[in-house]
Each structure stands twice: as C-alpha cells, then as structure tokens.
Write a protein that holds these residues in place. Structure first.
Motif, PDB file in Angstrom:
ATOM      1  N   PRO A  11       0.826  -1.206   0.000  1.00 21.74           N
ATOM      2  CA  PRO A  11       0.000   0.000   0.000  1.00 21.74           C
ATOM      3  C   PRO A  11       0.862   1.258   0.000  1.00 21.74           C
ATOM      4  O   PRO A  11       1.891   1.300   0.685  1.00 21.74           O
ATOM      5  CB  PRO A  11      -0.786  -0.097   1.307  1.00 21.74           C
ATOM      6  CG  PRO A  11      -0.012  -1.006   2.174  1.00 21.74           C
ATOM      7  CD  PRO A  11       0.859  -1.853   1.325  1.00 21.74           C
ATOM      8  N   CYS A  12       0.465   2.254  -0.768  1.00 21.37           N
ATOM      9  CA  CYS A  12       1.265   3.486  -0.856  1.00 21.37           C
ATOM     10  C   CYS A  12       0.370   4.700  -0.728  1.00 21.37           C
ATOM     11  O   CYS A  12      -0.604   4.840  -1.467  1.00 21.37           O
ATOM     12  CB  CYS A  12       1.959   3.592  -2.208  1.00 21.37           C
ATOM     13  SG  CYS A  12       2.865   2.145  -2.654  1.00 21.37           S
ATOM     14  N   ALA A  84      -6.452  -0.260   2.242  1.00 20.62           N
ATOM     15  CA  ALA A  84      -5.657  -0.323   1.013  1.00 20.62           C
ATOM     16  C   ALA A  84      -4.997  -1.693   0.904  1.00 20.62           C
ATOM     17  O   ALA A  84      -4.970  -2.316  -0.163  1.00 20.62           O
ATOM     18  CB  ALA A  84      -4.604   0.784   1.017  1.00 20.62           C
ATOM     19  N   CYS A 104       5.772   0.315   1.933  1.00 15.67           N
ATOM     20  CA  CYS A 104       6.652   0.661   0.818  1.00 15.67           C
ATOM     21  C   CYS A 104       7.829   1.524   1.254  1.00 15.67           C
ATOM     22  O   CYS A 104       8.596   1.993   0.433  1.00 15.67           O
ATOM     23  CB  CYS A 104       5.875   1.331  -0.289  1.00 15.67           C
ATOM     24  SG  CYS A 104       5.507   3.012   0.046  1.00 15.67           S
ATOM     25  N   ARG A 208      12.904   4.617   8.082  1.00 12.33           N
ATOM     26  CA  ARG A 208      12.227   4.966   6.847  1.00 12.33           C
ATOM     27  C   ARG A 208      13.253   5.519   5.860  1.00 12.33           C
ATOM     28  O   ARG A 208      14.072   6.352   6.233  1.00 12.33           O
ATOM     29  CB  ARG A 208      11.212   6.068   7.166  1.00 12.33           C
ATOM     30  CG  ARG A 208       9.973   5.977   6.364  1.00 12.33           C
ATOM     31  CD  ARG A 208       8.966   6.978   6.886  1.00 12.33           C
ATOM     32  NE  ARG A 208       7.611   6.496   6.615  1.00 12.33           N
ATOM     33  CZ  ARG A 208       7.074   6.504   5.418  1.00 12.33           C
ATOM     34  NH1 ARG A 208       7.728   6.995   4.399  1.00 12.33           N
ATOM     35  NH2 ARG A 208       5.856   6.018   5.235  1.00 12.33           N
ATOM     36  N   GLU A 212       7.830  10.803   5.375  1.00 10.31           N
ATOM     37  CA  GLU A 212       7.529  10.814   6.808  1.00 10.31           C
ATOM     38  C   GLU A 212       6.491   9.770   7.173  1.00 10.31           C
ATOM     39  O   GLU A 212       5.677   9.373   6.347  1.00 10.31           O
ATOM     40  CB  GLU A 212       6.975  12.178   7.186  1.00 10.31           C
ATOM     41  CG  GLU A 212       8.065  13.134   7.588  1.00 10.31           C
ATOM     42  CD  GLU A 212       7.530  14.512   7.860  1.00 10.31           C
ATOM     43  OE1 GLU A 212       6.322  14.640   8.125  1.00 10.31           O
ATOM     44  OE2 GLU A 212       8.338  15.447   7.805  1.00 10.31           O
ATOM     45  N   SER A 213       6.511   9.348   8.430  1.00  9.86           N
ATOM     46  CA  SER A 213       5.518   8.393   8.903  1.00  9.86           C
ATOM     47  C   SER A 213       4.122   9.009   8.815  1.00  9.86           C
ATOM     48  O   SER A 213       3.948  10.196   9.072  1.00  9.86           O
ATOM     49  CB  SER A 213       5.814   8.005  10.344  1.00  9.86           C
ATOM     50  OG  SER A 213       4.723   7.295  10.872  1.00  9.86           O
ATOM     51  N   HIS A 214       3.143   8.173   8.450  1.00 11.72           N
ATOM     52  CA  HIS A 214       1.758   8.651   8.426  1.00 11.72           C
ATOM     53  C   HIS A 214       1.057   8.345   9.735  1.00 11.72           C
ATOM     54  O   HIS A 214      -0.141   8.485   9.851  1.00 11.72           O
ATOM     55  CB  HIS A 214       0.988   7.997   7.285  1.00 11.72           C
ATOM     56  CG  HIS A 214       1.589   8.262   5.951  1.00 11.72           C
ATOM     57  ND1 HIS A 214       2.460   7.396   5.353  1.00 11.72           N
ATOM     58  CD2 HIS A 214       1.481   9.324   5.130  1.00 11.72           C
ATOM     59  CE1 HIS A 214       2.833   7.896   4.195  1.00 11.72           C
ATOM     60  NE2 HIS A 214       2.267   9.060   4.030  1.00 11.72           N
TER      61      HIS A 214
HETATM   62  N1  UDP Z   1      -0.414   4.091   4.023  1.00 14.05           N
HETATM   63  C1  UDP Z   1      -1.574   3.950   3.252  1.00 14.05           C
HETATM   64  N2  UDP Z   1      -2.640   4.762   3.522  1.00 14.05           N
HETATM   65  C2  UDP Z   1      -2.646   5.685   4.533  1.00 14.05           C
HETATM   66  C3  UDP Z   1      -1.469   5.783   5.349  1.00 14.05           C
HETATM   67  C4  UDP Z   1      -0.392   4.960   5.073  1.00 14.05           C
HETATM   68  O1  UDP Z   1      -1.617   3.142   2.340  1.00 14.05           O
HETATM   69  O2  UDP Z   1      -3.655   6.388   4.710  1.00 14.05           O
HETATM   70  C5  UDP Z   1       0.742   3.203   3.742  1.00 14.05           C
HETATM   71  C6  UDP Z   1       2.072   3.914   3.593  1.00 14.05           C
HETATM   72  O3  UDP Z   1       2.277   4.358   2.271  1.00 14.05           O
HETATM   73  C7  UDP Z   1       3.077   2.839   4.001  1.00 14.05           C
HETATM   74  C8  UDP Z   1       2.303   2.054   5.033  1.00 14.05           C
HETATM   75  O4  UDP Z   1       0.927   2.356   4.841  1.00 14.05           O
HETATM   76  O5  UDP Z   1       3.414   1.990   2.929  1.00 14.05           O
HETATM   77  C9  UDP Z   1       2.719   2.338   6.468  1.00 14.05           C
HETATM   78  O6  UDP Z   1       2.715   3.719   6.731  1.00 14.05           O
HETATM   79  P1  UDP Z   1       3.873   4.454   7.528  1.00 14.05           P
HETATM   80  O7  UDP Z   1       5.210   3.963   7.057  1.00 14.05           O
HETATM   81  O8  UDP Z   1       3.627   5.910   7.404  1.00 14.05           O
HETATM   82  O9  UDP Z   1       3.620   3.969   9.017  1.00 14.05           O
HETATM   83  P2  UDP Z   1       4.698   3.563  10.154  1.00 14.05           P
HETATM   84  O10 UDP Z   1       5.651   2.582   9.525  1.00 14.05           O
HETATM   85  O11 UDP Z   1       5.370   4.818  10.571  1.00 14.05           O
HETATM   86  O12 UDP Z   1       3.875   2.949  11.244  1.00 14.05           O
END
Ligand code: UDP
Ligand code: MG
Length: 321
Positions: A11-12, A84, A104, A208, A212-214
């Motif tokens: 998912p991206c 997603a 991703c 990462r 940035e983290s979402h």
């Molecule tokens: N992502 C997504 N939809 C959203 C938020 C995030 O598909 O609304 C995807 C994002 O592209 C990534 C994955 O979910 O591939 C994890 O997100 P992220 O790396 O920001 O989270 P973390 O690793 O910090 O928990």
C-alpha cells in the motif's frame, strides 16, 4: 507441482519520495526469488495507491509500463492503510498462489522474504514477519508501539507481538480472510483468527528511507483503540467489574453513613459528598463513552459500506465468476 506465483502487495499513500528507491529493491527481490527457483516467473510486485495526493499513482503507472513485473491498483480515494492493504490482497488473491504484504518505505527488511517463502514451501499458510529489534525507532515510538501490543494481548485479542503487516499469506488463508466481512478492519487481529499453520520470521526494523511516517501519536492511539474495540469486548467487561466494585464500596459507604447518623455525628459530609458526585460523574461518562464506541462500531457494521472501491488498474481485471 508448478512453482507458486508470488505477489508482493504494497500500500502506498503519498510516497513519491520513497517509491523510486524502494520499487527497485522489490523488483530485485521477486526476480532473485524467481531465479532461485522458489517462485514462478509470473510473480509480481503490486502497488496499491491509496488515494495519494502527490505523484504516487503516475510513478506506479510508469513503473508498470517499464517492467511487466510491476502492477498497480488505484483506489477511488484515501481509505487508510488497512483498507488499502485489503484491496491489494483481495485483488491479488485471484491471480497469485501466495502474497507477501509489506510497507513501501523500506523499514521492513525485504531479505526476510526468502525465509518466508521457505516456510510457505514447507507447508505454512501464514508467516508473520516479527521485529526482533527496534533500535532505529525513536524511544517514544518503540515504547508506545510495544505498550500497544501488550495492552492488546492483555485485553484478549490474539495479536502476534511486534508483528505489523509484514506477512506472507497463502491463497487458502486469503480466501479465509475474504469471509470476514467486517468494516472495522484490523488485519493483525483477524489473520490469527483465520487459522491454518503459521510461523514467524524475525528481522530488524530499519529507518524509513525517505518521506515521513503517516502515523503520528494521534493516529496511533486511534488505531490502537479501534483495534481493541473491534476485536475484544473486554473493556465492557471491565466496566461491569468496575460497576460492581463501586457498588460494593458505595454499600460500605452507606453503612458508614447510617452508622455515623445513628451515633449523631452528622455535621461534616460536604467534602465526601462532592468527591462521590465528581467521581461517579466521571466514571459514568467514561463508561458511556466506551459503550458508545461499541455502538458506533455496530452502526458502521450494519451499514455494510464497501471497504474499498478500485478506480483503475494497470492490468486487465479478470471477470468475476
Ligand atoms: N499508508 C496507506 N494509507 C494511509 C497511510 C499509510 O496506504 O492512509 C501506507 C504507507 O504508504 C506505508 C504504510 O501504509 O506503505 C505504512 O505507513 P507508515 O510507514 O507511514 O507507518 P509507520 O511505519 O510509521 O507505522
Ligand atoms: Mg513505515
């Protein structure tokens, strides 16, 4: 037996900085797995664009034109990571024998995929990628995330400690997952419920690569709360026990009040009364909130809205039988 077709599902969301870097890594991985004879040449890397506002989808389309190993699915709007991922898995299920889902951003070690495929070939239907160390995460992220897994398990949900959504699932396991129709999606808690033989593969989580983290704190807390309430009714049970203990304490309090009244010493009482009123008010509101959360979940489930809508793909979609 033919070699299994592997789809890596990714998912991206707004990942234009990361995709150009990590797409090559994923491509090399499917190619090397195919060369090693573990998976079929028809294996693919599937990106799911989750309604990104930047150039993510056009990058995915270009990748798909450049190399047949890349395929893309575009959602009609942003639905969040879990939806997603489900969209990707449910699309891949009809074309693949086995899928591996991964983020991703390159934080999860793609080299763990070799071991995952080995476990699959040895007969496992689900292989969890588990983070053995999180040294590159900030202290804050690590503590909150690990606390989250502990709370989840204490509340009776069956999640795998330190496992995010990096996992291998066979076609059979995906078909099992497809039978769970819930709208409040928390895949990490659902997959163990699907059953079948499973195992874990350990890897170190990296930083990462770009972007940035979402998942800032607020989203993380929401996610945790959603996960707990969609998998467990323990919070409601806790409220019942709380109510029981408070009733018991009140009963003792009432006895005490009656006793002091009988003894004729009823001058004071203002402070204790106010405390009781405030305390009960707070507890009741809290309990109403928790129950309300479950009612909200029921509300969403009864509407049965679609969990995702696919607007476009880079490949011909197979007609549904
Ligand atoms: N992502 C997504 N939809 C959203 C938020 C995030 O598909 O609304 C995807 C994002 O592209 C990534 C994955 O979910 O591939 C994890 O997100 P992220 O790396 O920001 O989270 P973390 O690793 O910090 O928990
Ligand atoms: Mg990440």
């Amino acid at each position: 037996m033919d070699k299994p077709v592997l789809y890596i599902v990714i998912p991206c969301y707004n990942e234009q900085e990361v995709l150009p870097v990590t797409s090559g890594m994923f491509l090399n991985k499917v190619k090397s797995l195919a060369e090693a004879g573990k998976v079929s040449e028809k294996s693919r890397v599937m990106f799911v664009n989750d309604g990104s506002k930047d150039n993510t989808w056009s990058i995915i389309r270009t990748l798909a034109q450049q190399d047949e190993h890349f395929v893309g699915v575009c959602l009609s709007r942003n639905r969040g990571h879990q939806n997603a991922l489900l969209a990707g898995l449910m699309t891949a299920k009809d074309m693949a024998d086995v899928t591996i889902s991964i983020d991703c951003d390159g934080q999860d070690d793609i080299n763990a995929m070799d071991k995952m495929v080995d476990e699959y070939l040895a007969g496992c239907d689900v292989v969890y990628g588990v983070r053995s160390k999180r040294e590159t995460d900030t202290w804050f992220k690590r503590t909150t995330a690990e606390g989250f897994y502990k709370v989840m398990n204490a509340l009776g949900t069956n999640t795998v400690y330190n496992h995010a959504d990096y996992r291998l699932m066979s076609k059979r396991a995906l078909e099992g997952l497809a039978q769970f129709h819930e709208v409040n999606l928390f895949l990490r808690g659902l997959v163990p419920l699907v059953g079948y033989r499973s195992s874990s593969v350990y890897y170190e989580r990296a930083e990462r690569i770009a972007g940035e983290s979402h998942y800032p704190l607020k989203k993380m807390l929401n996610f945790a709360f959603d996960g707990i309430t969609s998998l467990s009714v323990k919070p409601i049970r806790l409220i019942t026990s709380l109510g029981f203990f408070i009733s018991l304490a009140s009963f003792i309090g009432i006895l005490w009040v009656l006793l002091t009244k009988l003894l004729g010493a009823t001058v004071s009482g203002w402070a204790s009364m106010l405390c009781a009123i405030f305390f009960m008010g707070g507890v009741q509101l809290l309990c109403l909130g928790v129950i309300g959360e479950y009612i909200g979940k029921i509300y969403n489930e009864t509407k049965q809205r679609p969990r995702f809508i696919i607007s476009e793909t880079t490949f011909e979609q197979q007609p549904k039988q």
